[in-house]
Scaffold this motif. Structure first.
Motif, short mmCIF file in Angstrom:
data_model
loop_
_atom_site.label_atom_id
_atom_site.label_comp_id
_atom_site.label_asym_id
_atom_site.label_seq_id
_atom_site.Cartn_x
_atom_site.Cartn_y
_atom_site.Cartn_z
N ALA A 25 0.31 63.08 23.16
CA ALA A 25 -0.08 64.16 24.53
C ALA A 25 1.84 64.66 24.83
O ALA A 25 2.23 64.09 25.60
CB ALA A 25 -0.55 63.45 24.68
N VAL B 42 -1.58 71.03 29.18
CA VAL B 42 -1.13 70.49 27.41
C VAL B 42 -0.63 71.22 27.19
O VAL B 42 -1.67 72.42 26.86
CB VAL B 42 -2.63 69.27 27.27
CG1 VAL B 42 -2.43 68.99 25.86
CG2 VAL B 42 -3.42 68.55 28.49
N ILE C 25 -5.05 65.63 19.88
CA ILE C 25 -6.42 65.93 20.52
C ILE C 25 -7.45 66.27 20.01
O ILE C 25 -7.22 66.60 18.39
CB ILE C 25 -5.68 67.60 21.47
CG1 ILE C 25 -5.15 66.87 22.41
CG2 ILE C 25 -6.95 67.80 21.55
CD1 ILE C 25 -4.24 68.91 22.81
N TYR D 104 -9.06 59.80 28.23
CA TYR D 104 -7.41 59.13 27.25
C TYR D 104 -7.83 57.91 28.12
O TYR D 104 -8.54 57.93 28.50
CB TYR D 104 -6.19 59.19 28.46
CG TYR D 104 -6.29 59.30 29.48
CD1 TYR D 104 -5.33 57.90 29.63
CD2 TYR D 104 -6.41 59.62 30.64
CE1 TYR D 104 -5.77 57.15 31.30
CE2 TYR D 104 -6.43 59.25 31.93
CZ TYR D 104 -5.82 58.01 32.18
OH TYR D 104 -5.35 57.48 33.71
#
Length: 441
Positions: free
Chosen positions: A2, A113, A123, A155
């Protein structure tokens, strides 16, 4: 994996806005019509004018809630009601809130992000979305070129630099600190130290992010990026449309609470209503709780406590309009596998929301996909009390009371690349809107 980076957030100017409680709201999708009017009346710069503006009979392509939102945004920026931070920051937030007389604290990091298609596995979603809602959100983002509400993502595992900040934060004066409209304490600290920023960003490089709340907004951001890339000759990998604002929370955070999303049905015909118990008995073992003559509250308490016992077992509570009794139903052994084993994985078949959607709504009540998509037919509530009162008052025809989906189930289903039925989870509280925003221009 990420790509998580700091950004120059847009915030309300404390020199011009006395209290963030006056201008912030929950996300647009949990605001009802009465609350929409309330927020409009509460303050002339309330963010409701950006995320869920009023409609008029004179609305057209040139003048509508989306173009008016853009007008308000530009006006507030020019008048410095909203101001952009001069230095990129991560925004560490904490919310203190009660659930069942116990106080919880949930931390989260608001950051940018990098957008990724779901198939890349960086994701991951866990719920289906509504096409109409995505089209409405796309109109708004095209008009305003901004993120007003962060996507709520999760997460797994530890991030040392972030954990250290969370330990220290309560001892440090917050950059903003207020009590919101629900009585929850909201605090925000800016992380400007570039060394800490790099450490946090690096720690996310091997993380997968799971979308908890904001699926519509995330998919809309993907559509917006595609639209920008086709219409902007200067589009590049560094264009702001390649990123989205997210509130990122650890799955291990003790303040991560999931409430159930009970279903409330309208427009159920008399045949389905009167014949439900008999028809459901073909697929379910049914326990009937007879209504007490003089103490309905005790009966309701017994109903909920019986439903909450042994939560690992598949149990769904049922209430019917004009029927004073309560029912707890549990699928007969093997029935889900017999009916859906060829099309559903075990991780999906094991979910109460799947049992409700496929076995009850589709098989027993005969609701087709169009009906499942109809937000006027199926409503939602996270409150046991509210759901029950809606049936007792006759406002709705049927209520299905659920136990909350477990975080482990969310992670497993998303990790397998699967999708739960809509509104399978209700992460509580929602991430507040208006604490920090992100410009895409």
């Amino acid at each position: 994996m990420a790509n998580v980076i700091p950004f120059n957030g847009i915030l309300y100017n404390p020199k011009k806005i006395d209290s963030l409680a006056d201008v912030t709201t929950p996300p647009y999708d949990v605001i009802n019509k009465e609350e929409q009017v309330y927020f409009h009346n509460r303050h002339p710069q309330n963010i409701i004018r950006l995320i869920l503006g009023s409609e008029t009979n004179e609305d057209n392509e040139e003048n509508n809630r989306y173009t008016r939102a853009a007008g308000f945004l530009n006006k507030w920026l020019s008048e410095e009601i909203l101001i952009a931070d001069k230095r990129p920051a991560f925004y560490l937030t904490a919310i203190d809130f009660p659930v069942e007389d116990k106080i919880f604290r949930r931390f989260g990091l608001t950051a940018l992000v990098g957008l990724e298609p779901f198939e890349k596995g960086i994701i991951l979603p866990h719920e289906k979305t509504y096409s109409k809602t995505k089209s409405e959100r796309l109109k708004l983002i095209k008009a305003c070129h901004a993120n007003f509400s962060p996507i709520f993502s999760l997460y797994s595992g530890k991030i040392d630099a972030l954990n250290a900040m969370e330990m220290k934060a309560p001892e440090i004066p917050a950059d903003s600190d207020f009590i919101d409209g629900k009585g929850h304490r909201q605090r925000l600290w800016k992380i400007n130290d570039t060394i800490i920023q790099k450490s946090i960003s690096s720690a996310f490089n091997d993380k997968i992010l799971y979308i908890a709340d904001g699926h519509h907004r995330y998919e809309t951001a993907l559509n917006y990026r595609e639209w920008v890339s086709k219409n902007n000759p200067d589009f590049s990998p560094t264009h702001p449309a390649n990123f989205i604002m997210m509130f990122i929370c650890s799955m291990e955070d003790p303040g991560l609470i999931i409430l159930p999303a009970h279903r409330l049905l309208s427009g159920v015909d008399n045949q389905n209503l009167s014949g439900f118990v008999q028809k459901a008995s073909e697929y379910f073992d049914i326990t009937e709780i007879l209504a007490g003559k003089n103490d309905t509250e005790k009966t309701k308490d017994l109903f909920i406590s019986s439903l909450r016992k042994e939560e690992l077992k598949n149990k769904i509570g049922v209430m019917l309009k004009n029927n004073n009794n309560f029912y707890i139903i549990s699928p007969k052994p093997g029935v889900m596998k017999k009916l859906f084993g060829n099309e559903l994985s075990e991780s999906l078949m094991d979910l109460d929301v799947t049992i409700l959607t496929r076995l009850i709504l589709t098989e027993v009540l005969g609701i087709d996909q169009t009906g499942l998509d109809n937000e006027n037919l199926i409503s939602y509530s996270s409150s046991d009390k509210e759901a029950m009162e809606n049936i007792i008052s006759g406002k709705y025809d049927m209520a299905f009371i659920l136990n909350p989906t477990k975080i482990e189930q969310v992670q497993k289903v998303a990790g397998e690349g699967l999708i739960m039925p809509r509104k399978s989870t209700y992460f509580y509280p929602k991430v507040i809107t208006g604490q920090v925003m992100n410009k895409l221009f």
